[in-house]
Design a protein around this motif. Structure first.
Motif, PDB file in Angstrom:
ATOM      1  N   GLU A  48      11.201  -8.287  19.518  1.00 46.71           N
ATOM      2  CA  GLU A  48      11.545  -9.282  18.505  1.00 46.71           C
ATOM      3  C   GLU A  48      10.302  -9.835  17.825  1.00 46.71           C
ATOM      4  N   ARG A  49       9.240 -10.076  18.605  1.00 52.16           N
ATOM      5  CA  ARG A  49       7.983 -10.562  18.008  1.00 52.16           C
ATOM      6  C   ARG A  49       7.431  -9.534  17.023  1.00 52.16           C
ATOM      7  N   THR A  50       7.473  -8.267  17.412  1.00 54.53           N
ATOM      8  CA  THR A  50       6.985  -7.207  16.527  1.00 54.53           C
ATOM      9  C   THR A  50       7.818  -7.146  15.253  1.00 54.53           C
ATOM     10  N   TYR A  51       9.135  -7.169  15.400  1.00 53.13           N
ATOM     11  CA  TYR A  51      10.027  -7.141  14.239  1.00 53.13           C
ATOM     12  C   TYR A  51       9.723  -8.313  13.300  1.00 53.13           C
TER      13      TYR A  51
ATOM     14  N   LYS B 262       8.186  -8.175   9.548  1.00 58.82           N
ATOM     15  CA  LYS B 262       8.964  -8.781   8.467  1.00 58.82           C
ATOM     16  C   LYS B 262       8.107  -9.797   7.705  1.00 58.82           C
ATOM     17  N   ALA B 263       7.382 -10.632   8.442  1.00 61.77           N
ATOM     18  CA  ALA B 263       6.519 -11.639   7.810  1.00 61.77           C
ATOM     19  C   ALA B 263       5.413 -10.983   6.991  1.00 61.77           C
ATOM     20  N   LEU B 264       4.847  -9.892   7.501  1.00 57.92           N
ATOM     21  CA  LEU B 264       3.796  -9.192   6.763  1.00 57.92           C
ATOM     22  C   LEU B 264       4.355  -8.594   5.478  1.00 57.92           C
ATOM     23  N   LYS B 265       5.505  -7.972   5.553  1.00 57.96           N
ATOM     24  CA  LYS B 265       6.118  -7.395   4.344  1.00 57.96           C
ATOM     25  C   LYS B 265       6.398  -8.479   3.308  1.00 57.96           C
ATOM     26  N   GLU B 266       6.888  -9.622   3.774  1.00 57.26           N
ATOM     27  CA  GLU B 266       7.170 -10.724   2.851  1.00 57.26           C
ATOM     28  C   GLU B 266       5.884 -11.257   2.232  1.00 57.26           C
TER      29      GLU B 266
ATOM     30  N   ARG C  22       4.870 -11.212  -1.772  1.00 52.16           N
ATOM     31  CA  ARG C  22       4.423 -12.382  -2.542  1.00 52.16           C
ATOM     32  C   ARG C  22       3.056 -12.132  -3.178  1.00 52.16           C
ATOM     33  N   MET C  23       2.165 -11.480  -2.429  1.00 50.65           N
ATOM     34  CA  MET C  23       0.845 -11.178  -2.979  1.00 50.65           C
ATOM     35  C   MET C  23       0.977 -10.215  -4.163  1.00 50.65           C
ATOM     36  N   ALA C  24       1.815  -9.207  -4.017  1.00 53.19           N
ATOM     37  CA  ALA C  24       2.002  -8.236  -5.102  1.00 53.19           C
ATOM     38  C   ALA C  24       2.548  -8.926  -6.352  1.00 53.19           C
ATOM     39  N   ALA C  25       3.475  -9.843  -6.174  1.00 53.83           N
ATOM     40  CA  ALA C  25       4.030 -10.574  -7.318  1.00 53.83           C
ATOM     41  C   ALA C  25       2.955 -11.435  -7.985  1.00 53.83           C
ATOM     42  N   ALA C  26       2.135 -12.102  -7.182  1.00 55.79           N
ATOM     43  CA  ALA C  26       1.047 -12.915  -7.744  1.00 55.79           C
ATOM     44  C   ALA C  26       0.050 -12.026  -8.482  1.00 55.79           C
ATOM     45  N   TYR C  27      -0.249 -10.876  -7.905  1.00 52.65           N
ATOM     46  CA  TYR C  27      -1.181  -9.940  -8.542  1.00 52.65           C
ATOM     47  C   TYR C  27      -0.630  -9.454  -9.881  1.00 52.65           C
ATOM     48  N   VAL C  28       0.631  -9.097  -9.928  1.00 54.74           N
ATOM     49  CA  VAL C  28       1.241  -8.603 -11.173  1.00 54.74           C
ATOM     50  C   VAL C  28       1.161  -9.675 -12.260  1.00 54.74           C
ATOM     51  N   LYS C  29       1.468 -10.919 -11.906  1.00 53.47           N
ATOM     52  CA  LYS C  29       1.392 -12.019 -12.883  1.00 53.47           C
ATOM     53  C   LYS C  29      -0.035 -12.211 -13.387  1.00 53.47           C
ATOM     54  N   LEU C  30      -0.988 -12.212 -12.445  1.00 52.50           N
ATOM     55  CA  LEU C  30      -2.382 -12.401 -12.846  1.00 52.50           C
ATOM     56  C   LEU C  30      -2.866 -11.228 -13.693  1.00 52.50           C
ATOM     57  N   HIS C  31      -2.503 -10.036 -13.296  1.00 53.84           N
ATOM     58  CA  HIS C  31      -2.927  -8.845 -14.061  1.00 53.84           C
ATOM     59  C   HIS C  31      -2.388  -8.919 -15.487  1.00 53.84           C
TER      60      HIS C  31
ATOM     61  N   ASN D 215      -1.053 -10.152  12.669  1.00 61.94           N
ATOM     62  CA  ASN D 215      -1.185 -11.577  12.372  1.00 61.94           C
ATOM     63  C   ASN D 215      -2.395 -11.853  11.488  1.00 61.94           C
ATOM     64  N   CYS D 216      -3.471 -11.152  11.723  1.00 65.87           N
ATOM     65  CA  CYS D 216      -4.657 -11.271  10.880  1.00 65.87           C
ATOM     66  C   CYS D 216      -4.316 -10.883   9.438  1.00 65.87           C
ATOM     67  N   LYS D 217      -3.597  -9.775   9.276  1.00 69.57           N
ATOM     68  CA  LYS D 217      -3.220  -9.316   7.930  1.00 69.57           C
ATOM     69  C   LYS D 217      -2.314 -10.334   7.245  1.00 69.57           C
ATOM     70  N   ILE D 218      -1.420 -10.953   8.003  1.00 67.49           N
ATOM     71  CA  ILE D 218      -0.538 -11.963   7.423  1.00 67.49           C
ATOM     72  C   ILE D 218      -1.370 -13.127   6.891  1.00 67.49           C
ATOM     73  N   VAL D 219      -2.285 -13.620   7.696  1.00 67.99           N
ATOM     74  CA  VAL D 219      -3.109 -14.766   7.296  1.00 67.99           C
ATOM     75  C   VAL D 219      -3.972 -14.419   6.080  1.00 67.99           C
ATOM     76  N   LEU D 220      -4.637 -13.279   6.121  1.00 68.83           N
ATOM     77  CA  LEU D 220      -5.492 -12.893   4.989  1.00 68.83           C
ATOM     78  C   LEU D 220      -4.670 -12.661   3.723  1.00 68.83           C
TER      79      LEU D 220
END
Length: 142
Positions: A41-44, A48-52, A56-65, A120-125
């Protein structure tokens, strides 16, 4: 007998695979990511959190681009290049985040803890990068 030796077994295996995927999907929908109970469950929840966060990062990047393309079009030739610079920066950030999180998790990569730390590191960054992209977009507002 292995799957796909005959058409009948292929159909049975395909149906079984669909049932397993449906059961897994249904089980995952019942996971409370606010309180994951076990390693699966922690892995899932972390995946899920990383994908989300990445979405969000991809959406912010598209807007900025889009905004830097708009700004770039209004500049004289000798000042153009913001979109390319942003693309290169994002590629460099992606490489940096991967390497930084691998270095952070490296001592624990022999077990499940290593993957948890990496994720978790990837999520934070990724969340931080999203904030940075959004702040830059705000700086470029009219």
């Amino acid at each position: 007998m292995t799957c796909f030796r005959t058409l009948a077994f292929a159909a049975l295996c395909a149906t079984s695979g669909v049932l397993v995927l449906a059961a897994k999907s249904s089980a995952q929908e019942n996971i409370d990511c606010g309180y994951p109970l076990n390693n699966n469950e922690r892995t899932y929840c972390a995946e899920k959190a990383l994908k989300e966060a990445e979405a969000r990062m991809a959406a912010a990047y598209v807007k900025l681009h889009a905004r830097v393309v708009e700004l770039d079009n209004a500049l004289p030739e000798h000042l153009k290049g913001s979109p390319k610079a942003l693309e290169e920066a994002q590629a460099a950030w992606t490489d940096y985040a991967d390497k930084d999180c691998k270095a952070y998790a490296f001592p624990f990569m022999g077990g499940t803890r290593g993957q948890d730390l990496y994720r978790n590191c990837k999520i934070v960054l990724t969340m931080k990068r999203t904030e940075d992209l959004t702040a830059t977009l705000e700086d470029y507002a009219d």
